[in-house]
Design a protein around this motif. Structure first.
Motif, mmCIF file in Angstrom:
data_model
loop_
_atom_site.group_PDB
_atom_site.id
_atom_site.type_symbol
_atom_site.label_atom_id
_atom_site.label_comp_id
_atom_site.label_asym_id
_atom_site.label_seq_id
_atom_site.Cartn_x
_atom_site.Cartn_y
_atom_site.Cartn_z
ATOM 1 N N ARG A 127 -5.343 -1.247 -7.609
ATOM 2 C CA ARG A 127 -5.982 0.068 -7.598
ATOM 3 C C ARG A 127 -5.099 1.128 -6.952
ATOM 4 N NH1 ARG A 127 -9.782 0.736 -4.612
ATOM 5 N NH2 ARG A 127 -10.191 -1.245 -3.555
ATOM 6 N N HIS A 128 -4.072 0.665 -6.205
ATOM 7 C CA HIS A 128 -3.097 1.583 -5.618
ATOM 8 C C HIS A 128 -1.773 1.535 -6.380
ATOM 9 C CE1 HIS A 128 -6.066 1.152 -2.373
ATOM 10 N NE2 HIS A 128 -5.652 2.333 -1.965
ATOM 11 N N ASP A 129 -1.869 1.042 -7.629
ATOM 12 C CA ASP A 129 -0.721 1.014 -8.543
ATOM 13 C C ASP A 129 0.415 0.128 -8.027
ATOM 14 O OD1 ASP A 129 0.504 1.727 -10.944
ATOM 15 O OD2 ASP A 129 1.578 3.410 -10.023
ATOM 16 N N ILE A 130 0.055 -0.988 -7.410
ATOM 17 C CA ILE A 130 1.042 -1.955 -6.937
ATOM 18 C C ILE A 130 0.660 -3.327 -7.457
ATOM 19 C CG2 ILE A 130 2.088 -3.085 -4.925
ATOM 20 C CD1 ILE A 130 1.440 -0.518 -3.332
ATOM 21 N N ASP A 131 1.603 -3.996 -8.092
ATOM 22 C CA ASP A 131 1.390 -5.365 -8.573
ATOM 23 C C ASP A 131 1.770 -6.320 -7.452
ATOM 24 O OD1 ASP A 131 1.324 -7.835 -9.809
ATOM 25 O OD2 ASP A 131 2.395 -7.171 -11.609
ATOM 26 N N ILE A 132 0.799 -7.069 -6.956
ATOM 27 C CA ILE A 132 1.068 -7.957 -5.830
ATOM 28 C C ILE A 132 2.112 -9.020 -6.193
ATOM 29 C CG2 ILE A 132 -0.685 -9.742 -6.227
ATOM 30 C CD1 ILE A 132 -1.390 -9.481 -3.227
ATOM 31 N N ALA A 133 2.295 -9.270 -7.476
ATOM 32 C CA ALA A 133 3.321 -10.210 -7.915
ATOM 33 C C ALA A 133 4.723 -9.692 -7.622
ATOM 34 C CB ALA A 133 3.167 -10.496 -9.408
ATOM 35 N N ASP A 134 4.849 -8.390 -7.382
ATOM 36 C CA ASP A 134 6.152 -7.807 -7.056
ATOM 37 C C ASP A 134 6.535 -8.031 -5.600
ATOM 38 O OD1 ASP A 134 6.553 -6.894 -9.638
ATOM 39 O OD2 ASP A 134 5.660 -4.925 -9.236
ATOM 40 N N LEU A 135 5.579 -8.485 -4.792
ATOM 41 C CA LEU A 135 5.913 -8.864 -3.417
ATOM 42 C C LEU A 135 6.727 -10.148 -3.446
ATOM 43 C CD1 LEU A 135 2.482 -8.265 -1.615
ATOM 44 C CD2 LEU A 135 4.442 -6.711 -1.708
#
Length: 229
Positions: A127-135
């Motif tokens: 919802r904040h335009d961040i893909d947690i997979a990119d962590l």
């Protein structure tokens, strides 16, 4: 000694990146409970944080007795985290900036108590335009486990010098865990513990405490030599 000069930064979620108090407050309201004000919440011992103060305690303990009641509260908290909870100001652009730097590894280590917390975090971050997979690293820490072990595991996984590693949290235990892992701590006083409790009771150096989210974001950027936004 180390095969690279990469840096590592690990964030706590609730109270550091995420406005957890507002999510908890809304959850309690939907179950006809009250958590009290943020100032009182920050001063409570961890065991009593979710039971309220003297005024709120009798009703809250009654509402939370029984496995079914607790499950219903956690289900509501999960829904609010996934659909409504917000990052503190400044963290969405900071995390995107960190992810974009290929010389920085970014991790999330959390004790979040929602159902299936990794899914919860994924939905909230999306919802904040961040893909947690990119962590680069994610870990959910059991209640009785030490975050220090997960900090060390992240450093080891990427073969990063602990001296080039940073941990951001909002409780004195986050500070202790960072030191135990040989990492530099950034501590927020706007989350689960306030400035006085962190600095006076637990003697955390004032120079390491950020009193606002934007201050913490600025400190992180300066330490990692990133452009200020």
């Amino acid at each position: 000694m180390y095969p690279n000069s990469n840096r590592l930064i690990i964030f706590d979620a609730d109270g550091t990146i995420i406005d957890a108090f507002s999510a908890i407050e809304e959850t309690f309201a939907r179950h006809s409970m009250a958590i009290g004000d943020l100032e009182s919440f920050q001063k409570r011992h961890k065991f009593f944080k979710y039971l309220g103060g003297l005024k709120e305690f009798p009703l809250n303990i009654k509402k939370q007795l029984g496995k079914k009641s607790r499950q219903q509260v956690i289900a509501t908290l999960t829904e609010i985290y996934r659909e409504e909870a917000q990052f503190y100001e400044g963290f969405a652009p900071l995390i995107k900036q960190l992810i974009a730097d290929k010389n920085i590894k970014v991790g999330l280590v959390t004790r979040n108590i929602s159902n299936e917390p990794q899914i919860t975090m994924a939905k909230l971050f999306a919802r904040h335009d961040i893909d947690i997979a990119d962590l680069d690293y994610f870990a959910h820490v059991p209640i009785r486990a030490s975050k220090a072990d997960f900090f060390k595991a992240a450093s080891a996984q990427f073969a990063i010098n602990p001296a080039l590693s940073f941990a951001c949290g909002d409780e004195h235990k986050d500070y202790a865990s960072a030191l135990a892992a040989g990492m530099h701590p950034f501590i927020a006083s706007y989350g689960f513990e306030d400035y006085q409790r962190l600095s006076k009771k637990f003697e955390i150096p004032l120079a390491l405490i950020s009193q606002t989210p934007l201050e913490l974001c600025a400190r992180v950027r300066h330490a990692l030599d990133l452009p200020q936004e």
